[in-house]
Scaffold this active site. Structure first.
Site, PDB file in Angstrom:
ATOM      1  N   ASN A 205       0.842  -1.191   0.000  1.00  0.00           N
ATOM      2  CA  ASN A 205       0.000   0.000   0.000  1.00  0.00           C
ATOM      3  C   ASN A 205       0.879   1.243   0.000  1.00  0.00           C
ATOM      4  O   ASN A 205       2.106   1.135   0.022  1.00  0.00           O
ATOM      5  CB  ASN A 205      -0.969  -0.017   1.186  1.00  0.00           C
ATOM      6  CG  ASN A 205      -0.230  -0.051   2.497  1.00  0.00           C
ATOM      7  OD1 ASN A 205       0.478   0.881   2.854  1.00  0.00           O
ATOM      8  ND2 ASN A 205      -0.365  -1.151   3.230  1.00  0.00           N
ATOM      9  N   ASP A 274      -5.270  -5.580   4.900  1.00  0.00           N
ATOM     10  CA  ASP A 274      -6.473  -6.239   5.415  1.00  0.00           C
ATOM     11  C   ASP A 274      -6.619  -7.642   4.841  1.00  0.00           C
ATOM     12  O   ASP A 274      -7.329  -8.472   5.398  1.00  0.00           O
ATOM     13  CB  ASP A 274      -7.708  -5.407   5.077  1.00  0.00           C
ATOM     14  CG  ASP A 274      -7.702  -4.095   5.857  1.00  0.00           C
ATOM     15  OD1 ASP A 274      -7.335  -4.143   7.053  1.00  0.00           O
ATOM     16  OD2 ASP A 274      -8.015  -3.044   5.281  1.00  0.00           O
ATOM     17  N   LYS A 284       8.444 -17.871  -8.892  1.00  0.00           N
ATOM     18  CA  LYS A 284       7.838 -16.721  -9.563  1.00  0.00           C
ATOM     19  C   LYS A 284       6.735 -17.197 -10.510  1.00  0.00           C
ATOM     20  O   LYS A 284       6.972 -18.105 -11.329  1.00  0.00           O
ATOM     21  CB  LYS A 284       8.916 -15.959 -10.338  1.00  0.00           C
ATOM     22  CG  LYS A 284       8.377 -14.705 -10.975  1.00  0.00           C
ATOM     23  CD  LYS A 284       9.415 -13.983 -11.786  1.00  0.00           C
ATOM     24  CE  LYS A 284       8.733 -12.919 -12.631  1.00  0.00           C
ATOM     25  NZ  LYS A 284       9.624 -12.318 -13.596  1.00  0.00           N
ATOM     26  N   PHE A 320      -5.352   4.774  13.927  1.00  0.00           N
ATOM     27  CA  PHE A 320      -5.504   5.728  12.832  1.00  0.00           C
ATOM     28  C   PHE A 320      -6.642   5.256  11.942  1.00  0.00           C
ATOM     29  O   PHE A 320      -6.851   4.053  11.791  1.00  0.00           O
ATOM     30  CB  PHE A 320      -4.209   5.807  12.004  1.00  0.00           C
ATOM     31  CG  PHE A 320      -3.244   6.828  12.522  1.00  0.00           C
ATOM     32  CD1 PHE A 320      -2.609   6.633  13.743  1.00  0.00           C
ATOM     33  CD2 PHE A 320      -2.971   7.981  11.799  1.00  0.00           C
ATOM     34  CE1 PHE A 320      -1.730   7.575  14.239  1.00  0.00           C
ATOM     35  CE2 PHE A 320      -2.083   8.932  12.280  1.00  0.00           C
ATOM     36  CZ  PHE A 320      -1.461   8.730  13.500  1.00  0.00           C
ATOM     37  N   LYS A 334     -14.725   2.878  14.426  1.00  0.00           N
ATOM     38  CA  LYS A 334     -13.473   2.186  14.792  1.00  0.00           C
ATOM     39  C   LYS A 334     -13.077   2.460  16.233  1.00  0.00           C
ATOM     40  O   LYS A 334     -12.616   1.571  16.940  1.00  0.00           O
ATOM     41  CB  LYS A 334     -12.335   2.631  13.870  1.00  0.00           C
ATOM     42  CG  LYS A 334     -12.335   1.883  12.578  1.00  0.00           C
ATOM     43  CD  LYS A 334     -11.274   2.369  11.655  1.00  0.00           C
ATOM     44  CE  LYS A 334     -11.731   2.035  10.248  1.00  0.00           C
ATOM     45  NZ  LYS A 334     -10.899   2.640   9.228  1.00  0.00           N
ATOM     46  N   LYS A 338     -12.967  -0.938  18.240  1.00  0.00           N
ATOM     47  CA  LYS A 338     -11.642  -1.467  18.578  1.00  0.00           C
ATOM     48  C   LYS A 338     -11.237  -1.102  20.001  1.00  0.00           C
ATOM     49  O   LYS A 338     -10.090  -1.314  20.389  1.00  0.00           O
ATOM     50  CB  LYS A 338     -10.603  -0.950  17.570  1.00  0.00           C
ATOM     51  CG  LYS A 338     -10.920  -1.350  16.121  1.00  0.00           C
ATOM     52  CD  LYS A 338      -9.747  -1.121  15.188  1.00  0.00           C
ATOM     53  CE  LYS A 338     -10.173  -1.330  13.735  1.00  0.00           C
ATOM     54  NZ  LYS A 338      -9.084  -1.721  12.857  1.00  0.00           N
TER      55      LYS A 338
HETATM   56  O1  C5P Z   1     -10.163  -1.035  10.355  1.00  0.00           O
HETATM   57  P1  C5P Z   1      -9.039  -0.276   9.753  1.00  0.00           P
HETATM   58  O2  C5P Z   1      -8.015  -1.141   9.118  1.00  0.00           O
HETATM   59  O3  C5P Z   1      -9.473   0.784   8.822  1.00  0.00           O
HETATM   60  O4  C5P Z   1      -8.414   0.475  11.028  1.00  0.00           O
HETATM   61  C1  C5P Z   1      -7.244   1.217  10.942  1.00  0.00           C
HETATM   62  C2  C5P Z   1      -6.461   1.079  12.221  1.00  0.00           C
HETATM   63  O5  C5P Z   1      -6.326  -0.304  12.570  1.00  0.00           O
HETATM   64  C3  C5P Z   1      -5.035   1.579  12.094  1.00  0.00           C
HETATM   65  O6  C5P Z   1      -4.626   2.106  13.328  1.00  0.00           O
HETATM   66  C4  C5P Z   1      -4.255   0.334  11.712  1.00  0.00           C
HETATM   67  O7  C5P Z   1      -2.900   0.417  12.122  1.00  0.00           O
HETATM   68  C5  C5P Z   1      -4.993  -0.748  12.482  1.00  0.00           C
HETATM   69  N1  C5P Z   1      -5.043  -2.062  11.806  1.00  0.00           N
HETATM   70  C6  C5P Z   1      -4.555  -3.175  12.447  1.00  0.00           C
HETATM   71  N2  C5P Z   1      -4.624  -4.402  11.859  1.00  0.00           N
HETATM   72  C7  C5P Z   1      -5.167  -4.540  10.653  1.00  0.00           C
HETATM   73  C8  C5P Z   1      -5.690  -3.434   9.993  1.00  0.00           C
HETATM   74  C9  C5P Z   1      -5.600  -2.190  10.599  1.00  0.00           C
HETATM   75  O8  C5P Z   1      -4.024  -3.045  13.553  1.00  0.00           O
HETATM   76  N3  C5P Z   1      -5.191  -5.735  10.087  1.00  0.00           N
END
Ligand code: C5P
Length: 397
Positions: A205, A274, A284, A320, A334, A338
């Site tokens: 990303n 994600d 490869k 974030f 979030k 979370k």
């Molecule tokens: O749910 P989302 O991915 O949008 O949330 C963003 C936050 O969650 C960020 O702080 C990111 O570092 C964290 N995050 C995480 N593990 C993931 C995806 C995102 O800790 N797999």
């Protein structure tokens, strides 16, 4: 919060100002140097330019900067440090003289001023200097040093400039950043993870790691013990920060989870993938003549959510939310979902901020419902603001 103008005047200790600029720069401040003419006889402007990463301002009449440089620098400065401060500049400051760029900038500025006197012991002890310092102190100018010791003119006496680290500490104190996180263990996760497809390809990303590294530097500057768990980035390891490099979301999860229980504050600034391929090809994958490549993906662990579910009492957890639409709505979800204390929400579709940029435009959303909209600012300033808020939350936890 963090543009510091360093005025270097013509004392032998001018060479030590290089170290002040270096330390401030390492702490993540934007440092702009103004040199008086006499200072340039002692140290070359090129040195300050290289160490500060900014052009050095030398005179009121420089084509490059336009005619009003003293005004722009005086407004930009959140703090002006004069180091070394010769008897001459102290006299000019005390009497409101404005006959060169530094003295004019000082007169035009409303920023706090920190002066580090450095001179021969007789000059320091002269009633004129004494009177000037008295006036300056009464006006709120902060004075650091001088100390007693060997002087450049030979012999020992009072007039030796304070050590660079003392001057930097005094600057942090004025900015309200001094040791706000003294000895506190903090963890920052940064950068964008990479999920391998085959030995040469990955799903990545656009995260540059700039925000996370600014957070690590700012925390270090406030006295924290910083652990930085970093996904691949081109950023250099911040000095005095322990860094663990990881590549995938799974590796980041492992490192973060084992270290998290020992930390008082955790900031997940990382762009964690994600999804990750279910299968990684050992070789490869060849380009086929026809058809495309179909990848089957599975969810990665949501590290932050797991941290929220297992949060020890008193730990501050910050996430974030990088969004392209319905920013605040998603961020609020979030924050709650979370179990966070604070979420930093930024719209990454803006052209002037977000990924890869040195700037960010963010909202801070707190557990207690407080929501603060911040203006567009350098990531290092945002980092300091976030830590100041965290320091406040830790005090109340
Ligand atoms: O749910 P989302 O991915 O949008 O949330 C963003 C936050 O969650 C960020 O702080 C990111 O570092 C964290 N995050 C995480 N593990 C993931 C995806 C995102 O800790 N797999």
């Amino acid at each position: 919060m963090s543009c510091i103008v360093v005025g270097v005047t013509g004392g032998i200790a001018a060479y030590k100002a290089v170290e002040i600029v270096r330390q401030l720069n390492l702490l993540g401040f934007q440092v702009k140097v103004i040199m008086t003419e006499h200072a340039t006889r002692l140290v070359g402007p090129a040195t300050f330019r290289a160490i500060s990463g900014n052009p050095v301002a030398l005179s009121l009449f420089e084509e490059e900067f336009g005619a009003m440089q003293h005004i722009s620098l005086s407004h930009e400065a959140d703090l002006i440090i004069v180091a070394p401060a010769t008897a001459n500049i102290l006299a000019k400051m005390a009497n409101g003289l404005a006959d060169d760029l530094l003295s004019t900038t000082l007169l035009a500025s409303r920023a706090p001023v920190l002066a580090a006197p450095a001179m021969n012991d007789y000059m320091y002890a002269h009633p004129a200097t004494e009177a000037n310092l008295k006036i300056l102190k009464q006006r709120g100018v902060q004075i650091v040093g001088p100390g007693c010791g060997f002087l450049a003119c030979g012999g020992k006496g009072e007039g030796r400039m304070a050590e660079p680290s003392e001057i930097v500490d005094a600057a942090l104190e004025i900015l309200g950043l001094y040791r706000k996180l003294d000895g506190v263990n903090v963890l920052v996760a940064s950068g964008g993870t990479r999920e391998p497809i085959d030995p040469v390809r990955f799903i990545g990303n656009r995260s540059s790691g700039k925000m996370g590294y600014a957070l690590a530097e700012a925390a270090k500057g406030m006295g924290a013990e910083v652990l930085l768990i970093s996904a691949p980035t081109t950023m250099e390891q911040p000095i005095g920060v322990e860094r663990v490099m990881v590549e995938t979301a799974e590796e980041m999860e492992k490192e973060v989870k084992t270290r998290a229980p020992h930390c008082k504050a955790i900031v997940m600034a990382a762009a964690v993938a994600d999804f990750t391929p279910i299968e990684i090809s050992g070789k490869k994958i060849k380009k086929l003549e026809k058809g495309g490549l179909y990848l089957e993906l599975k969810h990665t662990p949501d590290i932050l959510k797991e941290l929220g579910e297992n949060k020890p009492v008193g730990q501050i957890l910050v996430g974030f939310a990088a969004e392209t639409e319905d920013l605040l709505e998603h961020a609020r979800q979030k924050l709650k979902g979370k179990n966070l204390d604070l979420i930093v929400a930024n719209d990454v579709s803006r052209e002037d901020s977000g990924f890869e940029s040195d700037y960010n435009k963010a909202f801070l959303l707190f557990r207690d419902g407080r929501e603060v909209e911040l203006s567009l600012m350098p990531k290092r300033d945002l980092a300091s603001l976030i830590w100041l808020e965290i320091a406040g939350l830790l005090e109340r936890a």
